[in-house]
Design an enzyme around this catalytic site. Structure first.
Site, PDB file in Angstrom:
ATOM      1  N   LYS A   1       0.832  -1.194   0.000  1.00 31.05           N
ATOM      2  CA  LYS A   1       0.000   0.000   0.000  1.00 31.05           C
ATOM      3  C   LYS A   1       0.870   1.248   0.000  1.00 31.05           C
ATOM      4  CE  LYS A   1      -4.114  -1.950   0.419  1.00 31.05           C
ATOM      5  NZ  LYS A   1      -3.678  -3.344   0.431  1.00 31.05           N
ATOM      6  N   CYS A   2       0.294   2.321  -0.508  1.00 29.54           N
ATOM      7  CA  CYS A   2       0.961   3.625  -0.473  1.00 29.54           C
ATOM      8  C   CYS A   2       1.002   4.120   0.974  1.00 29.54           C
ATOM      9  CB  CYS A   2       0.214   4.598  -1.377  1.00 29.54           C
ATOM     10  SG  CYS A   2       1.150   6.083  -1.810  1.00 29.54           S
ATOM     11  N   GLY A   3       1.866   5.077   1.246  1.00 28.68           N
ATOM     12  CA  GLY A   3       2.092   5.513   2.617  1.00 28.68           C
ATOM     13  C   GLY A   3       0.858   5.999   3.342  1.00 28.68           C
TER      14      GLY A   3
END
Length: 367
Positions: free
Chosen positions: A214-216
């Protein structure tokens, strides 16, 4: 620190050359550059992977050495470099001209700008393994070109002009996003090799699980066990040693934001795992599967068919039993969270029943 090995008998010139290379590699392992670094392999294993034809990756090697010394200098002075990720090679050159020493190439930049084959979006590492190294190659090429142009122009200047014109440092001090490594040890090694070949000296490797990356800013991050992350870092250093490049590896963790882990096998992770204290309560997995089973069975209980099939059944039954059939559409009950259920790309599923009375056509809707 590394595992040292010695060979007692060396006979042929080929074996002598091999042992000399092993000894030189061991001295390289023991140098101050790698103080505190523990390798899970030997110098002999590294040399065995090199082959007999030397390949020199001078851009990455020289940049890694100089960049590391600069970072240690800043660390000793309790200082840092504030930087960002460029979207284009022109931005990378402009950053250097503005005095920004280091460049960060994030997978988020690769994801956000998209490509000829990838839609722009958050960083889920859904791009090919070669995508970030290819983007890095463009930045490195731009910096090397800017350096050559600057060198040529300064040669055309007088001594006074050179003194009045600042000389910019275009060395590719780049930390590139290696993400989760895109898989197992072979994938990590392949990725690092690609970065080195295009001249990138630094790489960050995170501890999320491939496939659920996942993205941050997104939730739902799943961590791998500590030993899996260590394996990734070890594989990266092994590839760098084979290529004779003292690359900079950033061991990144998402543990601050993640609340899921792939396995509880590593005892180092166990103090941080949540456990249920009431054994009479069904497990989360059992409850979730029961809920899925409850709503999955709804499809069979509701007798979903396409409207044309229901109409054919009603038309057949009417003369046979002397009854009229009523067929109606019930699109809303079949709708999922993502849309209506369909039996094909051009038909909508219907829940049907027959009753006494005249037949009336139902309203059809394309999904």
């Amino acid at each position: 620190m590394a595992i040292a090995e010695t060979d007692t008998e060396v006979h042929t010139p080929f074996e002598q050359d091999f042992e000399k290379d092993v000894a030189a590699t061991q001295r390289y392992f023991d140098s101050s550059r790698f103080a505190g670094i523990i390798r899970l392999y030997t110098a002999r294993q590294v040399v065995e992977q090199r082959g007999t034809i030397p390949v020199d990756h001078i851009v990455a090697r020289e940049a890694a050495g100089a960049f590391y010394e600069r970072l240690r200098e800043l660390f000793a002075a309790r200082k840092s470099i504030t930087t960002f990720g460029p979207y284009s090679p022109g931005q990378a050159v402009s950053m250097k001209r503005m005095g920004i020493e280091a460049i960060y190439l994030g997978g988020w930049a690769t994801s956000a700008k998209g490509s000829s084959t990838e839609d722009p979006g958050p960083d889920l590492a859904s791009y090919p393994l070669s995508q970030v190294p290819d983007d890095a190659a463009v930045l490195v090429r731009a910096l090397l070109t800017a350096d050559r142009n600057q060198h040529y122009l300064r040669l055309q200047m007088s001594e006074r002009q050179r003194a009045a014109t600042p000389a910019y440092d275009f060395r590719p001090f780049i930390i590139a996003d290696a993400g989760t490594g895109h898989g197992g040890d072979p994938h990590v090694r392949n990725l690092i090799r690609r970065f080195v070949e295009v001249g990138v000296p630094g790489y960050h490797i995170e501890d999320q699980r491939p496939g659920t990356k996942k993205c941050g800013h997104q939730g739902g991050k799943v961590l791998v066990p500590s030993d899996e992350q260590i394996k990734r870092l070890n594989a990266a250093r092994f590839q760098l040693d084979i290529m004779r490049v003292p690359g900079i590896i950033v061991a990144r963790t998402d543990a601050e934001a993640a609340n899921l882990i792939d396995s509880r096998a590593d005892e180092r992770d166990q103090p941080f795992l949540l456990g249920a204290t009431k054994l009479d309560v069904p497990s989360y997995k059992s409850c979730f599967l029961a809920m899925v089973r409850r709503f999955t069975n709804w499809a069979s209980r509701s007798s979903m068919v396409i409207f044309s099939m229901r109409l054919a059944t009603a038309s057949t039954r009417r003369p046979a039993v002397g009854l009229s059939a009523k067929a109606f559409s019930a699109w809303s009950p079949t709708r999922s969270t993502r849309g209506g259920r369909t039996a094909s790309s051009r038909s909508t599923a219907f829940s049907t029943r027959s009753s006494r009375g005249s037949w009336r056509p139902g309203r059809t809707t394309r999904a």
